[in-house]
Write an enzyme that holds these catalytic residues in place. Structure first.
Site, mmCIF file in Angstrom:
data_model
loop_
_atom_site.group_PDB
_atom_site.id
_atom_site.type_symbol
_atom_site.label_atom_id
_atom_site.label_comp_id
_atom_site.label_asym_id
_atom_site.label_seq_id
_atom_site.Cartn_x
_atom_site.Cartn_y
_atom_site.Cartn_z
ATOM 1 N N HIS B 135 0.873 -1.186 0.000
ATOM 2 C CA HIS B 135 0.000 0.000 0.000
ATOM 3 C C HIS B 135 0.911 1.238 0.000
ATOM 4 C CE1 HIS B 135 -2.818 2.949 1.762
ATOM 5 N NE2 HIS B 135 -3.800 2.120 1.465
ATOM 6 N N ASP B 211 2.866 -4.547 8.369
ATOM 7 C CA ASP B 211 1.658 -3.751 8.142
ATOM 8 C C ASP B 211 0.481 -4.721 8.194
ATOM 9 O OD1 ASP B 211 -0.506 -2.391 7.191
ATOM 10 O OD2 ASP B 211 0.467 -1.630 5.375
ATOM 11 N N GLN B 214 -4.596 -5.047 6.821
ATOM 12 C CA GLN B 214 -5.541 -5.972 6.178
ATOM 13 C C GLN B 214 -5.479 -7.355 6.811
ATOM 14 O OE1 GLN B 214 -7.737 -5.121 4.023
ATOM 15 N NE2 GLN B 214 -7.000 -3.144 3.282
ATOM 16 N N CYS B 375 -4.739 2.496 -3.758
ATOM 17 C CA CYS B 375 -3.560 3.011 -3.046
ATOM 18 C C CYS B 375 -2.391 2.046 -3.145
ATOM 19 C CB CYS B 375 -3.873 3.299 -1.575
ATOM 20 S SG CYS B 375 -5.105 4.568 -1.355
#
Lengths: 151, 417
Positions: B135, B211, B214, B375
């Site tokens: 992202h 990250d 999600q 994104c």
């Protein structure tokens, strides 16, 4: 389809066209149909310099001033049919018009036909960005100083 | 452990999607005269009543500024805020509540790590290693360090959208200051082998940020088991409020880092000559925080853990498989991102219509999907596209939602063919 004498008249004609549809789906399908019938931009114009930023799809727009008539000649294209349809409506308003006339007549018809929300800069369709680009080019020519990005 | 639990078909046991769906008021509406089919949870999830009520309850009954008041109301608000931190700690299985920093979102958490962990002793030529499926939030914060000489290195991905692990391993160098990778790729749905990634990086003494924006809503996360140094996520993708996110950092890492922003609430004492900072995590939380949003996040965590992340994961895996099979029957449809390990996200293109056209027409049928680059422009372009349409699945989606998507897509195909 021949163009009305003034931008204001053309806005009325577009509004009349859309009065035929009371369903939102029919309106969008009509815009898509306009998109499918829009003449494509020649490949040599589909270059980065002609890209309109702020669109989810790719949009290219070129404009030049016809010296004899003093009118702007505008052509544009996109890889999305819905955007091509919006381009077709914009060209009905602004192609082959004088820069001063373009600047004096904002595209209020989009509000009248229920597509007003599409004019917002936050919308992904890029209609706002295209209008800004056309007005920017018209401003350049109205001042007698065509901007480089117009071609 | 968790992966073993995921493999078992636990969906049938106790996960009643229709009952769950009734918890989400925003789903109970019509768009253009059709029942809303919400398939954009990867962008932001809808909120269950318990989250909405938890926030409203703070604002109605327990609201005051936190950490400073000696009066009862302020103390109550402080307790609620810190109880939310404790919920996040348990949710991630962090060793201490001190390792949980509240931010605005995952993006702010990434920027915090960029500015407070990577920048301070960055030497020109130092590297941050990411993957080709990130992202923008895991790209741009590192690019902002280019002025100090940071080099962003990108590990390549396959045509299916999977990380090429040998290439990744080869790119780990003595200049790598941090490995920062997504757990689940937002545009493609790929689940990365994060345990292996951490192992490879740690073998060379390189810290790892995950990250998990999600991931946390789909996969049980245990930061001590995976042994990452940092992990970030956003509340709004976990059925919680927007405006609240989390940075998990190992205490030793956080303690060594200078503050990200200065202001109230992050200091012990201030004079014009010298200011003493609070201990972690408060050192990184300048200014009045999103108090009610933190409480809402706590409620969201209670909600998903109450349903059970294993049960949620199994339900979503069944739906993703169902949707993938159904979409592949549509003529001219190509699924973008075909990793073997995937969750939630189904990116696709049609050969007859642009994603923008698809999204506009689906909206007329009341179906909400995301279109564009999600994104993650470099990832989409790597797989050979300018834009895709993306349907993403949340815990409240049903086979009927997928059936509506497929029927609507078939109408789009008929219209453009």
């Amino acid at each position: 389809m021949s163009q009305a004498a003034t931008i204001a008249d053309e806005q009325d004609l577009i509004a009349e066209d859309f009065e035929l549809f009371d369903d939102w789906r029919d309106k969008i399908e009509y815009v898509l149909d306009l998109g499918r019938r829009l003449a494509p931009l020649p490949a040599e114009h589909k270059i980065d310099a002609n890209k309109v930023k702020g669109c989810q799809s790719q949009v290219w727009l070129v404009a030049s001033l016809d010296q004899a008539s003093g009118r702007l000649q505008i052509a544009a294209d996109s890889d999305a049919f819905i955007v091509r349809g919006l381009i077709a409506l914009l060209l009905r308003l602004y192609d082959a018009r004088k820069p001063e006339e373009i600047l004096a007549n904002p595209p209020e018809v989009f509000e009248r036909i229920g597509l007003g929300s599409h004019l917002s800069p936050t919308r992904a369709n890029g209609l706002h960005a295209m209008i800004q680009r056309i007005r920017q080019i018209a401003t350049g020519f109205a001042r007698g100083a065509p901007i480089a990005a117009a071609g | 452990m968790s992966s073993q639990a995921r493999a078992q078909p636990v969906a049938a046991a106790g996960f009643d999607v229709l009952k769950v769906r009734a918890d989400f008021p925003c789903l109970q509406q019509e768009i253009h005269g059709r029942p809303l089919v919400f398939l954009d949870t990867a962008a932001s999830a809808q909120k269950p009543n318990v989250v909405i009520e938890a926030q409203a309850d703070v604002l109605r009954h327990s609201y005051a500024n936190i950490h400073r008041g000696v009066y009862s109301l302020s103390q109550r608000a402080t307790e609620l805020h810190e109880a939310a931190r404790a919920r996040v700690q348990r949710f991630l299985n962090a060793a201490s509540h001190r390792e949980i920093v509240f931010t605005r979102n995952a993006t702010e958490a990434l920027n915090l790590v960029a500015q407070s962990f990577v920048r301070p002793d960055l030497r020109p030529g130092d590297e941050v290693l990411i993957t080709g499926m990130e992202h923008h939030a895991n790209i741009v914060p590192w690019q902002l360090l280019a002025d100090a000489g940071l080099k962003l290195v990108v590990a390549p991905i396959s045509d299916a959208g999977e990380l090429l692990l040998p290439e990744f391993e080869r790119l780990l160098s003595e200049r790598t200051r941090l490995v920062s990778v997504t757990w689940v790729a937002n545009a493609l749905g790929t689940i990365n082998p994060v345990e292996r990634i951490v192992e490879l990086a740690h073998a060379r003494g390189i810290p790892v940020l995950l990250d998990a924006a999600q991931a946390v809503q789909h996969i049980p996360v245990d930061v001590q088991a995976v042994d990452c140094d940092f992990l970030v996520f956003s509340g709004h993708k976990l059925y919680g409020p927007s405006g609240i996110g989390v940075l998990y950092g190992k205490a030793a890492r956080l303690e060594a880092m200078p503050p990200y922003q200065g202001g109230g609430d992050m200091i012990l004492s201030v004079s014009y000559a010298h200011t003493e900072f609070q201990d972690i995590p408060h050192k990184f939380e300048a200014g009045t925080p999103a108090i009610e949003a933190a409480v809402g996040l706590g409620a969201a965590i209670d909600y998903v853990t109450g349903l059970g992340l294993d049960a949620i994961a199994a339900h979503e895996a069944d739906l993703l498989a169902y949707a993938t099979r159904a979409l592949q029957q549509i003529p001219g449809l190509q699924v973008v991102g075909t990793a073997r390990e995937k969750c939630s996200v189904l990116s696709f293109v049609l050969d007859c219509a642009h994603p923008h056209d698809i999204g506009t027409l689906l909206d007329l049928d009341g179906i909400a999907i995301r279109t564009g680059q999600h994104c993650a422009q470099p990832a989409i372009e790597r797989l050979g596209h300018h834009a895709t349409a993306r349907a993403s699945i949340g815990l409240y989606n049903t086979e009927a939602d997928i059936d509506a998507l497929v029927a609507s897509l078939r109408r789009v195909v008929a219209m453009f063919s």
